[in-house]
Design an enzyme around this catalytic site. Structure first.
Site, PDB file in Angstrom:
ATOM      1  N   HIS A   7     -16.985  37.284  26.935  1.00  6.88           N
ATOM      2  CA  HIS A   7     -17.365  38.564  26.057  1.00  6.88           C
ATOM      3  C   HIS A   7     -18.016  38.174  24.750  1.00  6.88           C
ATOM      4  O   HIS A   7     -18.236  38.960  24.019  1.00  6.88           O
ATOM      5  CB  HIS A   7     -16.395  39.682  25.738  1.00  6.88           C
ATOM      6  CG  HIS A   7     -15.446  39.980  27.032  1.00  6.88           C
ATOM      7  ND1 HIS A   7     -15.607  40.962  27.950  1.00  6.88           N
ATOM      8  CD2 HIS A   7     -14.099  39.178  27.110  1.00  6.88           C
ATOM      9  CE1 HIS A   7     -14.801  41.155  28.817  1.00  6.88           C
ATOM     10  NE2 HIS A   7     -13.958  40.075  28.554  1.00  6.88           N
ATOM     11  N   SER A  32     -43.975  27.170  13.927  1.00  8.33           N
ATOM     12  CA  SER A  32     -44.792  28.812  13.640  1.00  8.33           C
ATOM     13  C   SER A  32     -45.930  28.361  12.920  1.00  8.33           C
ATOM     14  O   SER A  32     -46.056  27.694  12.091  1.00  8.33           O
ATOM     15  CB  SER A  32     -43.882  29.533  13.120  1.00  8.33           C
ATOM     16  OG  SER A  32     -44.530  30.505  12.460  1.00  8.33           O
ATOM     17  N   LYS A  42     -40.171  27.121  10.287  1.00  7.21           N
ATOM     18  CA  LYS A  42     -39.679  27.568  11.556  1.00  7.21           C
ATOM     19  C   LYS A  42     -39.449  26.265  12.513  1.00  7.21           C
ATOM     20  O   LYS A  42     -40.261  25.376  12.304  1.00  7.21           O
ATOM     21  CB  LYS A  42     -40.399  28.536  12.451  1.00  7.21           C
ATOM     22  CG  LYS A  42     -40.356  29.928  12.178  1.00  7.21           C
ATOM     23  CD  LYS A  42     -39.045  30.391  12.118  1.00  7.21           C
ATOM     24  CE  LYS A  42     -38.327  30.339  13.117  1.00  7.21           C
ATOM     25  NZ  LYS A  42     -38.554  31.441  14.084  1.00  7.21           N
ATOM     26  N   GLU A  80     -36.931  28.457  25.867  1.00 12.68           N
ATOM     27  CA  GLU A  80     -37.215  29.962  26.025  1.00 12.68           C
ATOM     28  C   GLU A  80     -38.153  29.918  27.157  1.00 12.68           C
ATOM     29  O   GLU A  80     -38.157  30.970  27.904  1.00 12.68           O
ATOM     30  CB  GLU A  80     -37.878  30.315  24.782  1.00 12.68           C
ATOM     31  CG  GLU A  80     -37.162  30.397  23.428  1.00 12.68           C
ATOM     32  CD  GLU A  80     -37.702  30.517  22.158  1.00 12.68           C
ATOM     33  OE1 GLU A  80     -38.438  31.490  22.025  1.00 12.68           O
ATOM     34  OE2 GLU A  80     -37.813  29.431  21.321  1.00 12.68           O
TER      35      GLU A  80
END
Ligand code: ARG
Length: 472
Positions: free
Chosen positions: A155, A276, A282, A289
């Protein structure tokens, strides 16, 4: 005029030429198409449909086309629709009119079915090697950071401590099943359709078995209608690709969380991170991803081929040409994803201290304490309740479970009759028993069952995986 144009008097509308053309896609089948043609020519020679001299000229011409293909000099004519027509025309350009005998006893329908099986077989072999490399990367990281302890979750909440090596080996298990699915698909697809003709068979006593053997097939298809219309193997392979991508995507998802500084469990190496354009701070795990993102298309590809097939009457229908873009695209995405994820995992920087801190939080050893009480004679359900109240007591003063006091223990044990009956209450060693079981090391060691995360079990599993995969 098209090579099939004998019965036509008018020219094909240019929109139809464009719309039906598949050469940009099926050029990927060129090498397989040449292999299939050479075996077919040999077969026609064996039954006397072609003379030995014709066989020699045809095979020589086809080998010449292969050399052009390998050299990148093969010229394709988009007007010629697909790879089969292109190669036949190129052969005629090379060796003259004897090339016009190549298509004897063959249709593009059994030809493309053959080519696609050969292509898929090669693809599966490449994918298998790439999965093994990915598994080796996982096992390598597990060996390198074998002692690191993660807060295992259910969970998404802290559950029980697990070794990072155990967690990584879970992915090796998934990938091993994926290898099995590809191997199963390979076994079923490795059957030669050649000799099925357009749909009904061929009007020559073709040596189907000889041709199949030359192409490395295990046997020949039993029904010509099925053979030209069957794309089950595309479905099976796309399903196996999708599931493998899902496995990589689950790992990618974990990497994205673990590399968030709030977790700080891992740092994705510079070589596998991107920045970024606006935010100088970043550091993004883009490859992970994109693996996760491309899994979407891989899942879609399964739906795509199933939907193409669902309304098709026997036998070949042109819709089947739409099998190639999802197959080629998905296999490519999988190969690229496996390669990039293997590199990312090999270069992953683990922070075992941060992992350990997180494993110490969240009372992940509570189950181990309950199990220790059970071993001392307390029924599990009561032990669960007792440890639950110990967790609450510790949490109230933000202490860890291995720091509960004798008073807190006495209060927790006092409430339950069957605990009282176990004779534990008031015994001096009870505090040591509970606090000892509450350490992460104690909790890990107690999970000593085949498939469990106890260090000795993981060590054995890791050794077995290494033996299975070999070094590298
Ligand atoms: N390009 C076609 C395909 O991929 C080859 C077979 C075409 N056959 C035909 N009768 N039009 O399916």
């Amino acid at each position: 005029m098209q090579r099939w144009g004998g019965r036509f008097t008018g020219e094909t509308d240019p929109r139809v030429v464009d719309f039906t053309r598949s050469i940009e896609i099926d050029v990927a089948l060129a090498a397989d198409d040449i292999d299939g043609s050479i075996a077919h020519v040999h077969g026609l020679g064996r039954i006397g449909v072609l003379g030995a001299d014709e066989v020699a000229v045809l095979v020589d011409g086809l080998e010449g086309l292969r050399a052009e293909l390998d050299a990148g000099t093969l010229v394709l004519d988009p007007e010629l629709e697909d790879i089969h027509m292109n190669l036949e025309a190129a052969l005629e350009g090379r060796i003259g009119s004897v090339a016009r005998k190549l298509h004897t006893g063959r249709s593009r329908n059994d030809q493309v079915a053959t080519d696609l099986r050969l292509w898929t077989r090669r693809a599966i072999d490449r994918v298998d090697a790439a999965i093994v490399s990915m598994e080796r990367a996982l096992v390598g990281l597990a060996e390198r950071e074998g002692q690191a302890i993660l807060p295992g979750t259910t969970h998404i909440q802290p559950a029980q401590p697990v070794l990072l090596a155990h967690h990584l080996l879970a992915y090796a298990e998934m990938l091993e099943r994926d290898r099995g699915r590809f191997a199963d698909a390979r076994g079923r697809l490795n059957v030669s359709p050649l000799g099925s003709g357009a749909l009904a068979g061929a009007g020559y006593p073709l040596d189907r078995n000889g041709v199949a053997a030359e192409l490395g097939f295990d046997g020949i298809s039993a029904n010509s209608l099925d053979a030209v219309a069957d794309r089950d193997f595309v479905v099976e392979v796309l399903a196996a690709v999708a599931l493998t991508m899902v496995h990589l995507s689950r790992l990618a998802e974990e990497i994205t969380w673990w590399s968030n500084p709030r977790f700080g469990f891992v740092r994705v190496a510079d070589a596998f991170s991107t920045g970024s354009s606006m935010m100088p701070n970043k550091r993004n795990p883009d490859p992970a991803e994109l693996v996760r993102g491309r899994t979407g298309a891989a899942i879609g590809a399964v739906t795509s081929i199933l939907t193409v097939l669902k309304g098709l009457p026997l036998a070949y229908q042109r819709d089947l040409q739409e099998d190639k873009p999802p197959l080629f695209g998905s296999v490519r995405a999988l190969e690229e994803s496996l390669a990039v994820m293997a590199g990312l995992i090999e270069a992953l920087i683990v922070d075992p201290v941060r992992m350990r801190e997180a494993a110490d939080d969240g009372y992940t050893t509570a189950t181990a304490v309950a199990d220790a009480l059970v071993r001392a004679g307390v029924p599990f359900r009561s032990a669960h309740h007792v440890v639950g109240s110990l967790v609450a007591a510790a949490e109230a003063r933000t202490a860890r479970l291995d720091a509960v006091t004798d008073d807190e223990i006495a209060a927790a044990l006092g409430g339950a009759d069957d605990v009282a009956a176990s004779g534990l209450v008031g015994r001096t060693e009870i505090g040591a028993l509970i606090r000892g079981a509450a350490t992460v090391e104690g909790a890990l060691a107690a999970l000593d069952v085949h498939g469990g995360t106890a260090p000795n079990r993981v060590k054995a599993a890791l050794a077995a995986a290494r033996t299975r995969l070999g070094p590298g």
